[in-house]
Design an enzyme around this catalytic site. Structure first.
Site, PDB file in Angstrom:
ATOM      1  N   GLY B 149       0.820  -1.203   0.000  1.00 47.05           N
ATOM      2  CA  GLY B 149       0.000   0.000   0.000  1.00 47.05           C
ATOM      3  C   GLY B 149       0.853   1.252   0.000  1.00 47.05           C
ATOM      4  O   GLY B 149       2.062   1.203   0.253  1.00 47.05           O
ATOM      5  N   CYS B 150       0.203   2.378  -0.290  1.00 47.87           N
ATOM      6  CA  CYS B 150       0.929   3.645  -0.403  1.00 47.87           C
ATOM      7  C   CYS B 150       1.401   4.128   0.959  1.00 47.87           C
ATOM      8  O   CYS B 150       2.571   4.472   1.140  1.00 47.87           O
ATOM      9  CB  CYS B 150       0.069   4.697  -1.084  1.00 47.87           C
ATOM     10  SG  CYS B 150      -1.595   4.865  -0.393  1.00 47.87           S
ATOM     11  N   TYR B 151       0.474   4.154   1.931  1.00 51.36           N
ATOM     12  CA  TYR B 151       0.872   4.580   3.272  1.00 51.36           C
ATOM     13  C   TYR B 151       1.936   3.643   3.839  1.00 51.36           C
ATOM     14  O   TYR B 151       2.860   4.056   4.531  1.00 51.36           O
ATOM     15  CB  TYR B 151      -0.332   4.535   4.211  1.00 51.36           C
ATOM     16  CG  TYR B 151      -1.257   5.718   4.129  1.00 51.36           C
ATOM     17  CD1 TYR B 151      -0.798   7.008   4.332  1.00 51.36           C
ATOM     18  CD2 TYR B 151      -2.617   5.546   3.891  1.00 51.36           C
ATOM     19  CE1 TYR B 151      -1.669   8.092   4.295  1.00 51.36           C
ATOM     20  CE2 TYR B 151      -3.489   6.621   3.858  1.00 51.36           C
ATOM     21  CZ  TYR B 151      -3.011   7.897   4.061  1.00 51.36           C
ATOM     22  OH  TYR B 151      -3.869   8.969   4.033  1.00 51.36           O
ATOM     23  N   THR B 152       1.763   2.353   3.553  1.00 52.52           N
ATOM     24  CA  THR B 152       2.674   1.372   4.138  1.00 52.52           C
ATOM     25  C   THR B 152       4.068   1.490   3.569  1.00 52.52           C
ATOM     26  O   THR B 152       5.053   1.434   4.315  1.00 52.52           O
ATOM     27  CB  THR B 152       2.145  -0.051   3.909  1.00 52.52           C
ATOM     28  OG1 THR B 152       1.523  -0.108   2.639  1.00 52.52           O
ATOM     29  CG2 THR B 152       1.119  -0.411   4.941  1.00 52.52           C
ATOM     30  N   CYS B 154       5.559   4.051   2.491  1.00 55.88           N
ATOM     31  CA  CYS B 154       6.187   5.229   3.072  1.00 55.88           C
ATOM     32  C   CYS B 154       6.526   5.001   4.543  1.00 55.88           C
ATOM     33  O   CYS B 154       7.630   5.304   5.002  1.00 55.88           O
ATOM     34  CB  CYS B 154       5.252   6.428   2.916  1.00 55.88           C
ATOM     35  SG  CYS B 154       6.046   8.014   3.216  1.00 55.88           S
TER      36      CYS B 154
END
Lengths: 351, 351, 351, 351
Positions: B149-152, B154
């Site tokens: 995922g995107c948040y993950t 980062c």
């Protein structure tokens, strides 16, 4: 592999040039000129280029640069290159000037609109106006290319085929243009602060913007007679993009009828049908600046209003790419015999 | 030249994948799957790709697609691939799944956070978590890659070296993340309308966001023990970008002292010093999302607060590139033995 | 009808003060001080007030102003009022200072965080910290009010009841704050240009922001002991608004249990239940800055994460209203015995 | 104290009406009609009004509402009120319709541009076009007010004095208008998502926008003859605001000369010199939408281009206030004999 130098590398247009050239397979950047940041690493001024661009900002030493570089880009304030250019430099390197110094053939018009005394009018005759789609062959042979303005590129390309083919009455031409804020440069001015621009739209330079005579001159060549227009720029709360909405009365044909949609479309196809960077959109699909962001494309379309006999033309481009740095690279490609699209294949970023 | 198919090609992540693959020298796009737009030209859905991408949107026929393609990307809602995947497809093509279906090894954790019954848990063991910088060798051998995922991406990359080296107390780890709106997808929801999001910032999914267990699982592997964190996402009025601000107490050393800046910096260097896409910024220069926009970079830096004994770590990436499509292409490059950076060399766009 | 003077009337906070006072039924604006624009009409600097505010910008003559005005607002740089204030002025007019000069009781803390030598520490004892909801009775009797900072108002009000009631462990308190750009003022700095801020989010002043000791001092009074926190501000691409996301471990009760939601909610109700300008939102509805824009409201809510034993508190306000000018007017209302809400009844603007 | 009901209270224009009426000293809101949210509290739909507006959303029962209310505002889709209105309702309450149903006197023009069959043309004759500055006396006596469109209010007021005085050639009139996104309403459409609109500008409804005949009809009354114009709206990435840039050739005087600046300015003064809500800006100061945000002002100015013989007129307003709800309240004030500015004194919000 050619060697390129950039004077004015830390303005927004200069930085876009660096960004494009950093990935151009035929170019090595030799000189990042920036009077304001001499000695600082370039990446400290544009952190987006950290680890992509090495080296410090250098000064403006054109003599030295001309002896090292094959091509020199000047993304500098009006008057800079006009004051600095010499014949000997032109014998050493090709120049692509992103300022207005050599765009207008008539030095008086330049001085009237820019309020600057031109210091090297002897090069005006030689300079080639670098609107690639219109002047391709001349550009190939040039030593000095006057890279067009952002508003002008968009405005001229949007109207050119119709002017050239006599389909519109140029005395009725009105261009209402809208620009993102990067066109205003990176100078620290209150008027360009986030809070002043955000959630706001305004017109500026009404009946007085410097891109007006440039549009008039180029469309005049197409028309074969003097063209005088209204041009009104607006500032839009977005980083990039220019949208030009142009209005003109259709020119009556000898039989009194007006040109129709197919005829207009054919004119656009005639001049742009083979162009990679000009996209004539499908009927009823109108340009949006976001669709060209980060790319060298110009999107164009039109609509005829039968109630008023006018045509509304709409064009869009990214002011920093096709409106500045991208077109400069396109000019460089022409000058050095590279594929014209090299380094410019970027698909627009959306969203 | 390999053949690629994309299911879910008209969401924002799918479109970014199309955009990147359109310029990848080793890939031919064979299939643009989009249930909502079957039969329409792809470019009519994403006008930015007009004349850059040809062909219509197709349906979701994975069986047919698997027989034609070397690699299949699924940028689809949670549960889609878990329901559709079969062993026979995996024998025909490699799969890179941008959804969460194979990211969590524990099916119960998946079902608890996603409220979906997992339809193919038999592939969970085999699936490789596609965080390229951490799992590079496993990815190269995989048939099924679970793209993070995107948040993950980062969050994990920002904290990983310090967790791995035991420099922070993971029980104190708090991640406060901020995302652009494209992370919310292209679905027509009132909450994502311009006027609802613009001039606004809010937290959402507090103590309940689905990326939490994914971060916990991966940091748990690094720590060698279970990790439980607080993760709070926020919606920021911008198109792209994720910024993660992470807080943790520094772990005391046997002598009672705390790790210092050089030690922390050395840990980042140890794990990321050779990585092209991770940039450890210079001291006192902190990540900004704009500096990575349109690129596959992750920018990271940190600051130690001696008053509180905490470290503040900051990471930034483009949620659609390194947070989704770019990383998917990086995974594809690993799967097929291409240069890992191929098609991903884009310098960030600024401004 | 009282007479008010404003020094620093052309910064964003000063202009917001003018905007609010222009419609306050009990106030006549006598003096629009702005060193940078002396002699220009005020409306030419803030065209939004054209025909709503008459008269020119004046200089900074506090002696003269004190003899004419009942109340003087100083929306000036740090150190200005500390250098200019004299006992005789305080005998003539009430002062409401929007700078930090009298917010911190300990002059050494001031000098350490602001790097300015304080020129009138003799008034620190007398000055009342103007957070109306906490210090209402003291403010009514004051001559000199230190109007709180924008981040601090939001941060303190969000955490105060829980600190006061001992429901959280203050040593674990972390405040991650996000601000619109108007908080950075109207000075022409490159970093605040539209193109630098738009489509971007960044942290700044990490572990070093000047509002930190102010939050610590006020929460320390509530706690009855010294409080040390982490405070990290972020810049968000919007004009107005502050969102504070605060994290803390819940304090164990004597029986080892943690406080639950109803207990926390009761604490907020106890301190804010009667407050007009503090809205405790309904369960599961979290503050968004847009919901308070243009108003004097602070919106607050919280969530308990049972997995980690932490509480996440969220507060939002308009940095120019409750975070600056609105609170200053609220203080003025208290000082002069007007209804506390007078001139501040504005319903938030949405969208 | 009158009683007001609102049908369509949860669209953006309806919500702005609620926001303004909530602070109007002469009005009690009796009915918040919203078919989509029946039974939910109004504040849960617009959290900005939490604790400022009590009560639930109700249905569309006009019969019941007419028996309870003195004035009914309909902020509803085109065709709603035309289908629902009856003579008996008009005998019980005054109606202010924010839709287009009664704006055009010619039912055929309505049906042609709106593609709806008009269900109550018998009221068209009676309905008064609610552009307060032009029709003040008729409005005072009306039962049914057709509140003008947002683009139309801005366009008509900008050009009216010059048309009325015969200073421009109406056959050359072109209006290029730019609007914030709230004009598109709160409906969940992909085209209005943040990511589609942000960083983007586009023209739409070219030569086909429904506000065109409304502008033509009203300017036709001023001119004393039929007026046909080009009107092109654009969508700008901001919440609120309309900017109209209008172009026309100056009309030659009997002696062949063109009107000059003073003559044009005198015309604006003649019609607007006494108007509170129309501000003719000082020479060379041009309207910006931010300067009127949140207020009922219209800002206007002009520039003559002697090179082309054209005048460029520029007008700006807040589309939700003077372009919708503010003007509706202004109409209500006229209908009930309140001070015309009551509830509308809000100074524009900046930044």
């Amino acid at each position: 592999m050619i060697k390129a130098g950039i004077i004015g590398a830390t303005g927004y247009a200069g930085a876009e040039l660096v960004r494009i050239l950093a990935r151009h397979p035929e170019v090595e950047i030799k000189w990042l000129g920036s009077r304001s940041y001499i000695g600082q690493t370039y990446a400290s001024v544009y952190q987006n280029m950290f680890q992509a661009i090495e080296g410090p900002c250098l000064d403006d030493n054109i003599a030295e640069l001309a002896s090292q570089a094959d091509v020199i880009f000047t993304a500098t304030p009006q008057g800079f290159l006009a004051s600095a250019l010499k014949e000997e430099y032109l014998q050493e390197a090709k120049f692509i000037d992103l300022s207005a110094d050599y765009r207008l053939k008539d030095v008086q018009v330049y001085e009237q609109w820019y309020h600057i005394s031109h210091q090297s009018p002897q090069f005006l005759e030689e300079a080639v106006y670098g609107l690639c789609e219109l002047n391709r062959e001349d550009i190939k042979k040039a030593r000095l290319v006057a890279n067009p303005g952002c508003y002008t590129t968009c405005s001229i390309l949007t109207a050119y085929p119709l002017v050239k083919e006599g389909l519109i009455d140029t005395s009725t031409l009105i261009i209402d243009a809208k620009s993102g804020v990067s066109g205003a440069g990176r100078g620290a001015k209150t008027a360009n602060l986030f809070c002043e621009v955000n959630e706001n739209i305004k017109a500026y330079g009404i009946a007085a913007h410097r891109h007006t005579p440039e549009i008039e001159e180029q469309l005049g060549y197409a028309a074969g007679h003097k063209v005088t227009i209204n041009f009104t720029p607006h500032l839009v709360p977005m980083n990039r993009g220019i949208l030009a909405t142009a209005y003109a009365s259709l020119a009556k044909k000898p039989d009194g009828s007006l040109p129709g949609g197919p005829e207009v479309r054919a004119a656009y196809q005639k001049y742009y049908g083979e162009e990679t960077f000009i996209r004539i959109l499908e009927p009823e699909v109108f340009p949006e600046t976001k669709w060209v962001e980060g790319s060298n494309y110009v999107d164009i379309n039109f609509k005829i209003d039968e109630r008023t006999g006018r045509i509304i033309m709409v064009g869009a481009l990214d002011n920093l790419v096709k409106g500045a740095a991208g077109q400069a690279v396109q000019n460089m490609n022409l000058l050095f015999g590279f594929a014209e699209t090299q380094g410019l294949e970027q698909v627009p970023l959306f969203p």
